[in-house]
Motif scaffolding. Structure first.
Motif, PDB file in Angstrom:
ATOM      1  N   GLU A 108     -12.939 -22.946 -14.129  1.00 24.72           N
ATOM      2  CA  GLU A 108     -13.463 -22.039 -13.105  1.00 24.72           C
ATOM      3  C   GLU A 108     -12.479 -21.913 -11.942  1.00 24.72           C
ATOM      4  OE1 GLU A 108     -16.284 -19.285 -12.152  1.00 24.72           O
ATOM      5  OE2 GLU A 108     -16.347 -20.616 -13.896  1.00 24.72           O
ATOM      6  N   ASN A 112     -10.480 -18.512 -10.697  1.00 24.53           N
ATOM      7  CA  ASN A 112     -10.560 -18.035  -9.313  1.00 24.53           C
ATOM      8  C   ASN A 112      -9.189 -18.037  -8.640  1.00 24.53           C
ATOM      9  OD1 ASN A 112     -13.324 -17.573  -9.402  1.00 24.53           O
ATOM     10  ND2 ASN A 112     -13.819 -19.673  -8.795  1.00 24.53           N
ATOM     11  N   ARG A 115      -7.583 -14.870  -9.555  1.00 23.26           N
ATOM     12  CA  ARG A 115      -8.192 -13.750  -8.843  1.00 23.26           C
ATOM     13  C   ARG A 115      -7.883 -13.764  -7.348  1.00 23.26           C
ATOM     14  NH1 ARG A 115     -13.269 -13.976  -8.466  1.00 23.26           N
ATOM     15  NH2 ARG A 115     -13.501 -11.766  -8.010  1.00 23.26           N
ATOM     16  N   SER A 116      -7.381 -14.882  -6.822  1.00 24.36           N
ATOM     17  CA  SER A 116      -7.057 -14.953  -5.396  1.00 24.36           C
ATOM     18  C   SER A 116      -5.767 -14.205  -5.065  1.00 24.36           C
ATOM     19  CB  SER A 116      -6.930 -16.413  -4.951  1.00 24.36           C
ATOM     20  OG  SER A 116      -5.760 -17.022  -5.494  1.00 24.36           O
TER      21      SER A 116
END
Length: 588
Positions: A108, A112, A115-116
Motif C-alpha cells: 500500500e 501511494n 501516486r505521490s
C-alpha cells in the motif's frame, strides 16, 4: 524526449514511445518500476527506520540490490500464485508469508509513493507531420493513459488479493496512471535570427491530456518583485537541452506566443492548457511568433526573477524567468506572458487592461458590456463570481471576455474590448464555497491547503475573447472604501481628467496575493507593461478616455469592499446588484 523515462525528486516523465508496457510482466520488468522501488526503499530507510528494519529482517539481507531483487521476485510470484502457495515453491518464503500484515502495508505504501509523484506521459512523434497525419498516434495518445491506469490497478489489486487472501470489496478507481499527458512534435517555424536557433529542436505540445483531479504543490504562493527590462537579448548566449524542455504554443488574445518551459516547472507549464488556447500546427508551421517566453532558464547577471527584452530588429518581444525555486509559482508564468502581450498591444495602439470584461444579458432583455479595471485583489474576478452566483435571479446570459488581462480598441462602431485567456487563475477563498470543487473535473488546484490557494479553471471560449464587444460601462474596482449615500456602490465621473486621475493612481488595499501590504498604488492598476512603457501608455490612455466620454461610454468606479472585513463575499454581491439595477435604468 529521447530517454525512456526521467525521474526527479517530485516528477516522473514516461516516454511511451520507448517504454510501453501492456502486460503485468512487462511492467514488473521495466526499469522504471525498479527505479521507483529503489527510491521507495531509500525513502523508507530515511523516513521510517522501523518499517525498513522490519523488511530487512524479514528478507534476511541488508544489501540494497539483493533486497530490491527479492521484492521484485516476490511481486512477480504474487501475480501468479496465492501467498500460501509460495512456501511450496521455496521454503524461504515461509517467514515472508507469516509477515503478511507487514507486506500488505508495504504494498500500500509503495502504491501511494508512486501516486505521490507528478506523473507525465509523453508521446513524441518520431518526425514532423506524423502526429497530424497518423490516426494511430492520436488514438494512442488518448488511450495510452487509460491502458497504463488499468494495468497499474490490475497489478496492485492482484498482488494485494493474492497476498492477503481476501477479495477486494471496495474498488477505488484512482488516477493511478499519469496526471497529465502530451503528444509532442517537432515543427519548423520561422526562426528570425541565429540567436533564436537554440529553440529549433525543442518539441511543441500538439495535444494535451489532463486526468482530474489535479492538485499541484508549487514551492511559492505569491509573486514578488517587478518585471525588469533588459538591454540585450537573453537568448544570445543561451544553451538549452531539448531533452529537458517543452514548448506550449499559446494563443494569447490575437497573439501567438511560444512559451518554452523547463521540465522541472512542468506542473506550471502543463497548467497553461486551462489558461490559454493551444495553437494548432497550421498556426505554428512556418510562422514567426509575436513573442517568446523562456520559463526556467539560468540566472542572469541582473537582479530579478522576471525579465523582458523588446527585439525591435526582429519585431519580437522576449520574456525570461529564471529556473530557481523562487520562481515556482504559476503567477510568474501567467503574468510574464501577459506582460509580453501588453507591450505588444501598446505598440499596436491598443490600450491594455488589467481587470475583467463581461457581456451580461438580464432577464428583462437589458444587456451591457462591462469592463472592470483593478489590480490583484481589487475584486474584479470576485464581481464576476458574484454575477454567476446571482445569475439564477437576474441573468439570462453571461459571456466572460476576460478575467485578468484584456485590451480595448476603437473602430467606426465604437470602443471594443478583447480578452487574452480562456481560463482564470483565481484564489479559492474568493470563490463561493464549493464552486471550485463542483468543477473539480476541469480544475487544476495549487496549494489548496495554504494561504492564497489557487485554482486554474476554464471560463471562456476563444472565439468569444477575440470577437470584440462594444463597451458600455468602464469602471475602476475600488476595494477599500465603504458604501454610503455619499459613496454609492457605483459612481460615475463627470470628465476624462477626473477619471484618469483615479485610474492612473491605481489605489487598492493589498490582500496578500503579492508581496505588497496595506493601501498601495499601481500605475493604472497594471504593473504588467504599462509602467514599463508609461509615456506611450499615457498617450493611449488619454486618447481612449476622451473617446469613451465622447462616445457615451459610462466611466466610473465600483466599490467592491473586498478588502473590508466581513464583505469578502457580500461586497461584490451588493456591487453586482447595483450594476444590474444600473443596466436596467440605462436601457430604459
Amino acid at each position: 524526449m529521447q530517454a525512456p523515462y526521467f525521474v526527479s525528486q517530485r516528477k516522473i516523465f514516461i516516454n511511451s514511445g520507448k517504454l510501453y508496457c501492456d502486460t503485468p510482466e512487462k511492467l514488473l520488468k521495466s526499469p522504471l518500476f525498479e527505479e521507483i522501488l529503489r527510491r521507495y526503499l531509500r525513502h523508507l530507510r530515511k523516513k521510517n527506520t522501523l518499517r525498513y528494519e522490519e523488511i530487512v529482517a524479514n528478507l534476511g539481507t541488508r544489501d540494497e540490490e539483493r533486497l530490491r531483487a527479492k521484492i521484485l521476485l516476490f511481486f512477480k510470484l504474487l501475480m501468479l500464485h496465492r501467498a500460501e502457495e509460495l512456501p511450496e515453491l521455496n521454503p524461504e518464503w515461509q517467514p515472508v508469508i507469516e509477515a503478511r500484515c507487514l507486506w500488505r502495508e508495504f504494498v500500500e505504501g509503495f502504491y501511494n509513493f508512486w501516486r505521490s509523484f507528478e506523473r507525465y506521459l509523453i508521446l513524441p512523434a518520431v518526425a514532423e507531420g506524423v502526429a497530424g497525419k497518423s490516426s494511430l498516434y492520436k488514438a494512442s495518445f488518448v488511450n495510452l493513459n487509460e491502458e497504463l491506469k488499468g494495468l497499474i490497478l490490475r497489478v496492485y489489486r492482484t498482488i494485494s488479493t493474492n497476498l492477503t487472501g481476501e477479495a477486494i470489496r471496495v474498488y477505488r478507481q484512482l488516477p493511478a496512471g499519469a496526471n497529465l499527458g502530451a503528444l509532442t512534435e517537432p515543427i519548423s517555424w520561422e526562426i528570425p535570427s541565429q540567436e533564436y536557433s537554440v529553440l529549433a529542436e525543442i518539441p511543441f505540445i500538439r495535444y494535451a491530456l489532463l486526468e482530474p483531479p489535479i492538485i499541484f504543490y508549487p514551492r511559492q504562493i505569491r509573486r514578488q518583485g517587478a518585471f525588469v527590462e533588459l538591454s540585450y537579448n537573453p537568448l544570445a548566449k543561451l544553451r538549452l537541452d531539448p531533452e529537458e524542455w517543452f514548448c506550449y504554443p499559446a494563443k494569447v488574445g490575437p497573439l501567438l506566443i511560444f512559451i518554452y518551459f523547463w521540465r522541472e516547472f512542468a506542473s506550471l507549464g502543463f497548467s497553461l492548457a486551462n489558461l490559454f488556447e493551444l495553437a494548432d500546427k497550421i498556426e505554428i508551421q512556418g510562422a514567426r511568433p509575436d513573442a517568446i517566453l523562456i520559463f526556467g532558464g539560468p540566472r542572469l547577471p541582473e537582479e530579478g526573477i522576471s525579465f523582458f527584452y523588446e527585439d525591435r530588429e526582429n519585431d519580437l518581444v522576449v520574456g525570461y524567468v529564471i529556473g530557481e525555486e523562487i520562481a515556482d509559482y504559476f503567477g510568474y508564468l501567467k503574468k510574464t506572458t501577459l506582460t509580453l502581450h501588453n507591450i505588444i498591444m501598446i505598440r499596436q495602439g491598443r490600450l491594455p487592461l488589467h481587470g475583467a470584461g463581461v457581456h451580461i444579458v438580464l432577464k428583462d432583455g437589458s444587456r451591457a458590456t462591462l469592463v472592470i479595471v483593478g489590480d490583484s485583489g481589487a475584486g474584479k474576478s470576485e464581481t464576476l463570481e458574484a454575477f454567476r452566483l446571482l445569475s439564477e435571479d437576474y441573468l439570462s446570459d453571461m459571456i466572460v471576455i476576460f478575467d485578468d488581462m484584456g485590451s480595448i480598441s476603437e473602430d467606426a462602431e465604437g470602443l471594443k474590448c478583447y480578452g487574452t485567456e480562456i481560463g482564470a487563475f483565481v484564489r479559492l477563498d474568493d470563490l463561493s464555497p464549493g464552486y471550485a470543487f463542483s468543477e473539480i473535473d476541469r480544475s487544476i488546484f495549487m496549494n489548496p491547503h495554504l494561504t492564497n490557494a489557487r485554482v486554474v479553471i476554464p471560463v471562456a471560449y476563444y472565439h468569444r475573447i477575440v470577437q470584440g464587444f462594444k463597451v458600455d460601462l468602464f469602471l475602476y474596482a475600488n476595494n477599500y472604501e465603504e458604501v454610503s449615500k455619499a459613496r454609492p456602490a457605483v459612481e460615475f465621473f463627470e470628465d476624462p481628467e477626473t477619471a484618469l486621475s483615479v485610474f492612473r493612481a491605481g489605489a487598492r488595499m493589498a490582500k496578500g496575493t503579492t508581496d505588497e501590504k496595506g493601501l498601495v498604488h499601481t500605475y493604472f492598476a497594471n504593473p504588467f507593461g504599462a509602467p514599463q512603457r508609461r509615456e506611450a501608455h499615457e498617450k493611449l490612455a488619454r486618447r481612449y478616455f476622451e473617446a469613451m466620454f465622447a462616445r457615451g461610454v459610462r466611466v466610473g468606479q465600483i466599490r467592491t469592499r473586498l478588502a473590508l472585513e466581513g464583505y469578502e463575499q457580500e461586497g461584490p454581491k451588493e456591487a453586482a446588484r447595483a450594476l444590474f439595477d444600473l443596466i436596467r435604468e440605462i436601457r430604459k
